[in-house]
Motif scaffolding. Structure first.
Motif, PDB file in Angstrom:
ATOM      1  N   LEU A  82       0.981   4.992  10.307  1.00 24.87           N
ATOM      2  CA  LEU A  82       0.873   6.430  10.052  1.00 24.87           C
ATOM      3  C   LEU A  82       1.968   7.205  10.774  1.00 24.87           C
ATOM      4  O   LEU A  82       2.484   8.207  10.263  1.00 24.87           O
ATOM      5  N   THR A 130      -4.212  13.058   3.611  1.00 17.02           N
ATOM      6  CA  THR A 130      -3.422  11.837   3.479  1.00 17.02           C
ATOM      7  C   THR A 130      -4.261  10.754   2.811  1.00 17.02           C
ATOM      8  O   THR A 130      -5.376  10.467   3.247  1.00 17.02           O
ATOM      9  N   TYR A 131      -3.701  10.158   1.757  1.00 13.93           N
ATOM     10  CA  TYR A 131      -4.371   9.094   1.009  1.00 13.93           C
ATOM     11  C   TYR A 131      -3.659   7.764   1.222  1.00 13.93           C
ATOM     12  O   TYR A 131      -2.423   7.726   1.349  1.00 13.93           O
ATOM     13  N   ILE A 132      -4.427   6.691   1.238  1.00 13.87           N
ATOM     14  CA  ILE A 132      -3.870   5.335   1.293  1.00 13.87           C
ATOM     15  C   ILE A 132      -4.422   4.566   0.102  1.00 13.87           C
ATOM     16  O   ILE A 132      -5.646   4.498  -0.086  1.00 13.87           O
ATOM     17  N   ILE A 157       1.156   5.427   1.088  1.00 11.80           N
ATOM     18  CA  ILE A 157       0.630   6.575   1.828  1.00 11.80           C
ATOM     19  C   ILE A 157       1.212   7.830   1.200  1.00 11.80           C
ATOM     20  O   ILE A 157       2.430   7.951   1.055  1.00 11.80           O
ATOM     21  N   VAL A 175      -9.153   6.617   2.202  1.00  5.16           N
ATOM     22  CA  VAL A 175      -8.780   5.283   1.746  1.00  5.16           C
ATOM     23  C   VAL A 175      -9.307   5.085   0.330  1.00  5.16           C
ATOM     24  O   VAL A 175     -10.500   5.276   0.068  1.00  5.16           O
ATOM     25  N   TYR A 234       0.859  -1.178   0.000  1.00  4.09           N
ATOM     26  CA  TYR A 234       0.000   0.000   0.000  1.00  4.09           C
ATOM     27  C   TYR A 234       0.895   1.227   0.000  1.00  4.09           C
ATOM     28  O   TYR A 234       2.064   1.172   0.383  1.00  4.09           O
ATOM     29  N   TRP A 245      -2.420   0.426  12.165  1.00  5.63           N
ATOM     30  CA  TRP A 245      -2.365   1.638  11.356  1.00  5.63           C
ATOM     31  C   TRP A 245      -1.827   2.833  12.134  1.00  5.63           C
ATOM     32  O   TRP A 245      -1.270   3.764  11.544  1.00  5.63           O
ATOM     33  N   VAL A 304      -7.978  10.090   7.259  1.00  3.19           N
ATOM     34  CA  VAL A 304      -7.303   9.647   6.041  1.00  3.19           C
ATOM     35  C   VAL A 304      -8.370   9.372   4.991  1.00  3.19           C
ATOM     36  O   VAL A 304      -9.559   9.221   5.293  1.00  3.19           O
TER      37      VAL A 304
END
Length: 681
Positions: free
Chosen positions: A273, A175-177, A161, A287, A159, A269, A285
């Motif tokens: 993070l 913040t994107y995951i 971040i 997702v 994944y 998580w 976040v």
């Protein structure tokens, strides 16, 4: 990802390079800008316009042995590289290139890459510390910290971040995951067991993984490779398809940290993070693919720790193989070049070295490129073209017969907020925090990746940087950014045949005018139309207008689904929909802009060609291209763009003015009945 340092600028756009000079200040109306020498008189324009216009080139041009494809895009990129090399070599000789300057960094990064003798003595030793770090992983509790570390140095992980504008609150960073972590181009390469080509490639991939591991001293490489490919196959099964990834609303899932933890109870998580450097800067976040994270949680729980460690070692070696000794470079090329794309010979080392510099210090090199090769007059001409294209969009929206007044008002409001960026940034990137050493290639690549990572993470909590560019000035390409609602045209694309400052404007409007229209069109394609003028995901359509729009785009999907560049491999009309809308809308709008530019006067006839004919030929010659079969498969599986011949013919078949310009009639292969043609914008 460090691999991106090698591929940042591999997608080029076009042919012969033009030197800066006074000739850019004037237009000679007796020059058509059309490469008429490539016209094949044995092919009718009404049956196959792409081959008619480019037929002699297609017959006589071989794809270079170090290329997966060739055409106007790649030729222009090829012509730009020696210019960049000249800049780098001048920097190497610059007595003022003192420590810490961009000149020193450009020169020393290139020097470190070109010192093959030193790299040969090192083998994989520069990665010894990183490999040891992975091998000392004691349990799954350490995975989040390891993932964060590897991501910082550019290694692919399951994944990612990252920080970007919040798609629903575009005035702030979020913040994107997102899913990731595969070593092959697409999940189909792992899952299409009934496709002989896909199955064969997967088998070769496993052998490649084993060989790379063996080069790094793994005595159980074959077994480890089998386990790694099985692990990646499990990731692939859990991942969303590329078509599913195109849905911006479905890929926006806002969660606080507690919700994220509940989504995947077996993965820490909070630790992830914190290790990524964002924990103290966020309260939520976004997702991208929640079901994938749930799948990843299960996969990690079901996978033995040794396989997890082997996977991370493989991904480290995969990313850094191009920067190691010849054995690694050759094995890396054998799969990612020869097997995946059909290329016979790796690119000359100096060309790869130029790309490495561009990937790490792109704007520093671009600043010098602009000063030498991009005259101000060219930018002024481009601004006029952009203004006319935007005017054509305004007029077109007002006269749409399928859109109601309420939606038209919203569309015009969005169009009014478009921001064009042409040539180069008004504010250049600061590389002061990036250390480059003349004798440390792997260290340079690692530090460049960390610099880029930190620069991204540091955006959290700060105002949106509206001067930032996502491409360098020497990139032969263009883009639309939905969250900024901006259209961006780097300097290097503003050359023939996209933009010929010395030619009549018909070809320019058909070429760069269509590119401008294409990028604006992305703001109104199936994805871009879901965002407003401020860059926020917001439905500004009435239900009836949205239904009519979907009916038109569904027709376009079916048109492109029918195209088959290789037997058994069709274009994916859903995957390519956004680009196909951009092509079709862009050309239609560029034609209207061309008419605006004539101010009611008739276009001259040049080389026996009318203005309308030159306009459509200007568009058709841009897509002149050939592609190796293996690379063509990669493209239809992964690329949101259709193959060049269909970007030309598929677009032209929907343009009423094209039929008039070339006398296309029922019975001709280019003919579509009026009811089957798709006209959107």
């Amino acid at each position: 990802m460090n691999r991106h340092l090698l591929s940042t600028l591999t997608l080029s756009l076009l042919a012969a390079c033009v030197s800066a000079g006074a000739a850019d200040n004037a237009v000679t109306a007796d020059r058509s800008g059309i490469d008429t020498q490539y016209i094949d008189p044995d092919v009718r324009a009404q049956d196959d316009f792409f081959t008619y216009l480019n037929g002699k080139w297609l017959k006589t041009t071989a794809i270079p042995s170090d290329r997966a494809s060739w055409g106007t895009f790649m030729q222009l990129r090829e012509d730009t590289q020696p210019q960049l090399l000249g800049i780098i070599e001048a920097d190497q000789k610059d007595p003022h290139g003192k420590a810490g300057t961009d000149t020193q960094k450009i020169a020393d990064l290139y020097t470190s890459f070109m010192d093959e003798k030193k790299l040969e003595t090192l083998g994989y030793k520069p990665l010894a510390g990183e490999l040891a770090r992975i091998r000392t992983l004691k349990d799954r509790k350490g995975v989040p910290d390891l993932v964060a570390h590897l991501a910082k140095i550019g290694v692919a992980t399951p994944y990612g971040i990252g920080v970007a504008q919040d798609a629903k609150e575009s005035t702030k960073y979020a913040t994107y995951i997102r899913q990731g972590g595969l070593g092959m181009p697409d999940r189909d390469y792992y899952l299409k067991a009934d496709d002989a080509r896909m199955a064969a490639t997967k088998a070769k991939y496993e052998r490649h993984v084993a060989r790379i591991l063996a080069l790094a001293g793994d005595k159980d490489a074959d077994a480890q490779a089998r386990a790694i490919v099985a692990f990646e196959t499990a990731l692939a099964k859990a991942q969303w398809t590329k078509v599913e990834l195109r849905d911006p609303v479905r890929n926006y899932n806002k969660m606080d940290v507690a919700q994220l933890a509940a989504l995947t109870p077996g993965y820490d998580w909070k630790a992830a993070l914190a290790a990524a450097g964002v924990a103290n800067k966020i309260d939520y976040v976004i997702v991208g693919q929640p079901s994938y994270l749930q799948g990843l949680d299960r996969i990690l729980a079901d996978t033995d720790l040794e396989t997890v460690k082997a996977y991370f070692q493989w991904q480290l070696l995969r990313e850094y193989a191009p920067y190691l000794s010849k054995a690694f470079v050759d094995e890396n090329f054998d799969f990612y070049g020869r097997t995946l794309t059909g290329v016979d010979v790796n690119r000359p080392r100096w060309k790869i070295g130029v790309s490495v510099v561009e990937g790490a210090l792109g704007e520093a090199l671009g600043r010098e490129y602009v000063a030498k090769y991009f005259p101000p007059a060219r930018k002024a001409r481009m601004e006029e073209l952009v203004a006319n294209v935007l005017a054509a969009y305004r007029e077109s929206i007002d006269h749409l017969d399928w859109m109601g007044a309420e939606t038209k008002k919203e569309a015009q409001a969005k169009l009014a907020k478009f921001t064009p960026k042409i040539g180069y940034p008004v504010k250049w990137r600061d590389y002061a925090r990036l250390t480059i050493k003349r004798d440390d290639l792997v260290g340079n690549v690692e530090r460049a990746a960390v610099f880029a990572y930190n620069r991204n993470i540091d955006k959290l909590g700060k105002p949106i940087d509206r001067d930032e560019w996502s491409m360098t000035p020497q990139t032969v390409n263009a883009y639309y950014n939905a969250r900024m609602n901006e259209i961006v045209f780097p300097a290097a694309i503003l050359q023939p045949p996209f933009f010929d400052a010395n030619a009549d404007d018909a070809a320019n409007y058909g070429a760069i005018g269509a590119v401008i229209g294409h990028e604006v069109g992305h703001g109104f394609d199936d994805k871009g139309s879901q965002s407003d003028g401020d860059g926020n995901l917001r439905n500004w359509w009435t239900a009836d207008d949205q239904a009519r729009f979907k009916a038109k785009t569904d027709m376009l999907v079916k048109q492109y689904d029918a195209f088959e560049p290789i037997p058994g491999y069709h274009v994916n009309g859903a995957l390519t929909l956004g680009e196909n809308i951009g092509d079709n809308a862009g050309l239609a709008i560029a034609y209207k802009a061309y008419k605006i530019s004539l101010h009611g006067q008739p276009a001259p006839v040049i080389d026996g060609l009318t203005g309308d004919q030159r306009f459509f030929m200007g568009f058709g010659q841009v897509w002149r291209s050939k592609m190796r079969e293996a690379q063509q498969i990669v493209q239809v599986k992964t690329d949101p763009h259709s193959p060049g011949q269909f970007r030309a013919n598929g677009t032209l078949r929907n343009q009423a003015a094209f039929y008039e310009a070339f006398g296309v009639k029922e019975g001709d292969r280019m003919y579509l009945a009026p009811a089957q043609r798709v006209t959107i914008w």
